[in-house]
Design a protein around this motif. Structure first.
Motif, PDB file in Angstrom:
ATOM      1  N   UNK A   5     -16.569   4.354   8.566  1.00 53.77           N
ATOM      2  CA  UNK A   5     -17.436   3.919   7.269  1.00 53.77           C
ATOM      3  C   UNK A   5     -17.541   2.714   7.180  1.00 53.77           C
ATOM      4  N   UNK A   6     -17.239   1.447   7.322  1.00 54.65           N
ATOM      5  CA  UNK A   6     -16.959  -0.061   6.740  1.00 54.65           C
ATOM      6  C   UNK A   6     -16.830  -0.834   8.406  1.00 54.65           C
ATOM      7  N   UNK A   7     -17.897  -1.369   8.557  1.00 55.12           N
ATOM      8  CA  UNK A   7     -16.938  -1.974   9.944  1.00 55.12           C
ATOM      9  C   UNK A   7     -16.093  -3.405   9.558  1.00 55.12           C
ATOM     10  N   UNK A   8     -15.804  -3.826   8.201  1.00 55.01           N
ATOM     11  CA  UNK A   8     -15.415  -4.689   8.002  1.00 55.01           C
ATOM     12  C   UNK A   8     -14.377  -4.774   7.010  1.00 55.01           C
ATOM     13  N   UNK A   9     -14.414  -3.498   6.151  1.00 50.08           N
ATOM     14  CA  UNK A   9     -12.937  -3.865   5.690  1.00 50.08           C
ATOM     15  C   UNK A   9     -12.395  -2.611   5.868  1.00 50.08           C
ATOM     16  N   UNK A 139      -6.274   6.894   1.784  1.00 55.83           N
ATOM     17  CA  UNK A 139      -8.211   6.273   1.541  1.00 55.83           C
ATOM     18  C   UNK A 139      -8.947   6.670   0.536  1.00 55.83           C
ATOM     19  N   UNK A 140     -10.247   6.392   0.093  1.00 56.65           N
ATOM     20  CA  UNK A 140     -11.128   6.438  -0.652  1.00 56.65           C
ATOM     21  C   UNK A 140     -12.122   7.577   0.021  1.00 56.65           C
ATOM     22  N   UNK A 141     -12.481   8.578  -0.786  1.00 58.04           N
ATOM     23  CA  UNK A 141     -13.037   9.554  -0.344  1.00 58.04           C
ATOM     24  C   UNK A 141     -14.105   9.605  -1.388  1.00 58.04           C
ATOM     25  N   UNK A 142     -15.734   9.864  -0.899  1.00 59.62           N
ATOM     26  CA  UNK A 142     -16.682  10.551  -1.741  1.00 59.62           C
ATOM     27  C   UNK A 142     -17.604  11.463  -1.137  1.00 59.62           C
ATOM     28  N   UNK A 143     -17.945  12.420  -1.498  1.00 58.47           N
ATOM     29  CA  UNK A 143     -18.285  13.744  -1.863  1.00 58.47           C
ATOM     30  C   UNK A 143     -19.589  13.855  -2.307  1.00 58.47           C
ATOM     31  N   UNK A 288     -12.316  11.724  10.161  1.00 58.86           N
ATOM     32  CA  UNK A 288     -13.002  10.003  10.262  1.00 58.86           C
ATOM     33  C   UNK A 288     -12.170   9.058   9.679  1.00 58.86           C
ATOM     34  N   UNK A 289     -12.584   7.667  10.150  1.00 60.31           N
ATOM     35  CA  UNK A 289     -12.287   6.122   9.739  1.00 60.31           C
ATOM     36  C   UNK A 289     -12.722   6.100   8.509  1.00 60.31           C
ATOM     37  N   UNK A 290     -12.344   6.056   6.743  1.00 66.81           N
ATOM     38  CA  UNK A 290     -12.410   5.820   5.724  1.00 66.81           C
ATOM     39  C   UNK A 290     -11.774   4.733   4.944  1.00 66.81           C
ATOM     40  N   UNK A 293      -8.541   2.670   0.061  1.00 67.84           N
ATOM     41  CA  UNK A 293      -8.275   2.385  -1.341  1.00 67.84           C
ATOM     42  C   UNK A 293      -8.763   1.621  -2.462  1.00 67.84           C
ATOM     43  N   UNK A 294      -7.718   0.219  -1.735  1.00 68.43           N
ATOM     44  CA  UNK A 294      -7.150  -0.880  -2.429  1.00 68.43           C
ATOM     45  C   UNK A 294      -8.660  -1.681  -2.285  1.00 68.43           C
ATOM     46  N   UNK A 295      -9.916  -1.269  -1.494  1.00 65.70           N
ATOM     47  CA  UNK A 295     -11.206  -1.995  -1.537  1.00 65.70           C
ATOM     48  C   UNK A 295     -11.911  -1.669  -2.368  1.00 65.70           C
ATOM     49  N   UNK A 296     -11.722  -0.537  -3.714  1.00 67.90           N
ATOM     50  CA  UNK A 296     -12.553  -0.070  -3.839  1.00 67.90           C
ATOM     51  C   UNK A 296     -12.340  -0.353  -5.265  1.00 67.90           C
ATOM     52  N   UNK A 297     -12.413  -1.288  -6.958  1.00 72.70           N
ATOM     53  CA  UNK A 297     -11.844  -1.192  -7.537  1.00 72.70           C
ATOM     54  C   UNK A 297     -11.973  -0.738  -8.775  1.00 72.70           C
ATOM     55  N   UNK A 298     -13.147   0.402  -8.639  1.00 73.15           N
ATOM     56  CA  UNK A 298     -13.358   1.242  -9.722  1.00 73.15           C
ATOM     57  C   UNK A 298     -12.072   2.378  -9.508  1.00 73.15           C
ATOM     58  N   UNK A 299     -11.264   2.962 -10.548  1.00 68.30           N
ATOM     59  CA  UNK A 299     -10.139   4.118 -10.558  1.00 68.30           C
ATOM     60  C   UNK A 299      -9.242   4.558  -9.314  1.00 68.30           C
TER      61      UNK A 299
END
Length: 307
Positions: A5-9, A139-143, A288-290, A293-299
């Motif tokens: 999902x993200x090459x740096x985080x 992990x954080x999952x957006x659907x 999948x590599x997601x 969650x610690x890299x998302x600030x909201x919730x």
């Protein structure tokens, strides 16, 4: 195979079990019940005739799935969850004894309530729109989810093909729809493509890691699509897919390496109802590599059981 999902985080490897079109099946195939997944996805057609007993059977199947989070959408056969269509069907069939309708299909809203009452077991019914989850694995999952399919009939969650439908997909790691996009795993037995061109356009713009669906039983399979660098003015499967570098998959283990966000999308038709040759088609296990969650600030501290 893993898609990133993200090459740096920091990322978290997350396993998905994908199934669709179980049509009232309540005897869970062994491959579904014994394989652990972080998230199970059911892409609709929980029933054949939208009877309340079929919904209860589907809940028993989902309860047997070995996953802490089970995300579910409706399909066209689940028409009692589409209240205007359910009411229209009852009115057109009338006069009917209200008690007969209640015994067969449940009261208005009863099928949806059955699923809402299962949230403490990890089963979450999703309406159309975007949903976000913090998973047990960190992990954080957006659907993005949508039950809508094009049709000239009068089943649930359908729209006229000429009218189209607005699929508002934004910032989605994965997309769950009941039907396929036009041009991908959507061939019917008659040789026609039954997918939605409006859905393909939305997917091509969003380029999620994975898009899973069902609806077209004979389209069962998976395809890893390589996108062209730039979208065309009106994206279609004929112009926006790099077919030379895309791959139709019989087994995910056949694919080596990593896909990249915005460059690749894994499409899965997970229809489990098959034909006389193979009555129950296999479900799919995908990693999948997601983003962590610690890299998302909201919730960040929200439990995984809420959208």
């Amino acid at each position: 195979m893993s898609l990133t999902a993200n090459k740096t985080a920091p990322t978290v490897k997350t396993r998905f079990l994908v199934l669709s079109d179980t049509h009232g099946l309540d005897t869970t195939p062994e491959i579904v019940s014994r394989q652990y997944a972080d998230v199970a996805l059911h892409c609709g057609d929980l029933t054949t005739e939208s009877k309340i007993g079929e919904f209860k059977a589907s809940i028993r199947l989902l309860q047997a799935v070995n996953a802490p989070l089970k995300l579910v959408i409706a399909g066209n056969h689940d028409f009692t969850m589409d209240m205007p269509i359910f009411q229209k069907k009852v009115a057109e069939a009338g006069p009917l004894e209200p008690e007969l309708v209640r015994r067969t299909y449940g009261c208005h809203g009863e099928a949806r309530k059955l699923f809402n009452d299962q949230r403490n077991t990890g089963i979450i019914f999703l309406d159309e729109g975007s949903h976000s989850f913090r998973l047990n694995n960190g992990a954080r999952l957006n659907v993005y989810a949508s039950p809508f399919t094009p049709s000239l009939g009068d089943w649930g969650f359908q729209y006229h093909p000429d009218d189209g439908h607005n699929f508002h997909i934004a910032n989605a790691d994965l997309v769950m729809t009941h039907g396929p996009p036009k041009g991908i795993l959507d061939y019917t037995n008659s040789g026609d493509r039954a997918g939605c061109s409006h859905l393909f356009e939305a997917i091509a713009q969003a380029r999620p890691l994975m898009h899973c669906f069902g609806h077209i039983h004979e389209g069962w399979g998976a395809k890893l699509v390589k996108w062209r660098p730039q979208n065309s003015a009106k994206p279609s499967h004929l112009t926006d897919i790099d077919n030379g570098n895309s791959c139709l998959i019989s087994r995910l283990a056949n694919i080596k390496g990593k896909g990249k966000r915005d460059a690749d999308t894994l499409f899965i038709n997970a229809s489990m109802q098959g034909s006389e040759d193979l009555w129950i088609q296999p479900s799919w296990l995908v990693e999948l590599e997601l983003p962590a969650a610690s890299w998302t600030l909201e919730n960040v501290d929200r439990p995984h059981t809420g959208p």
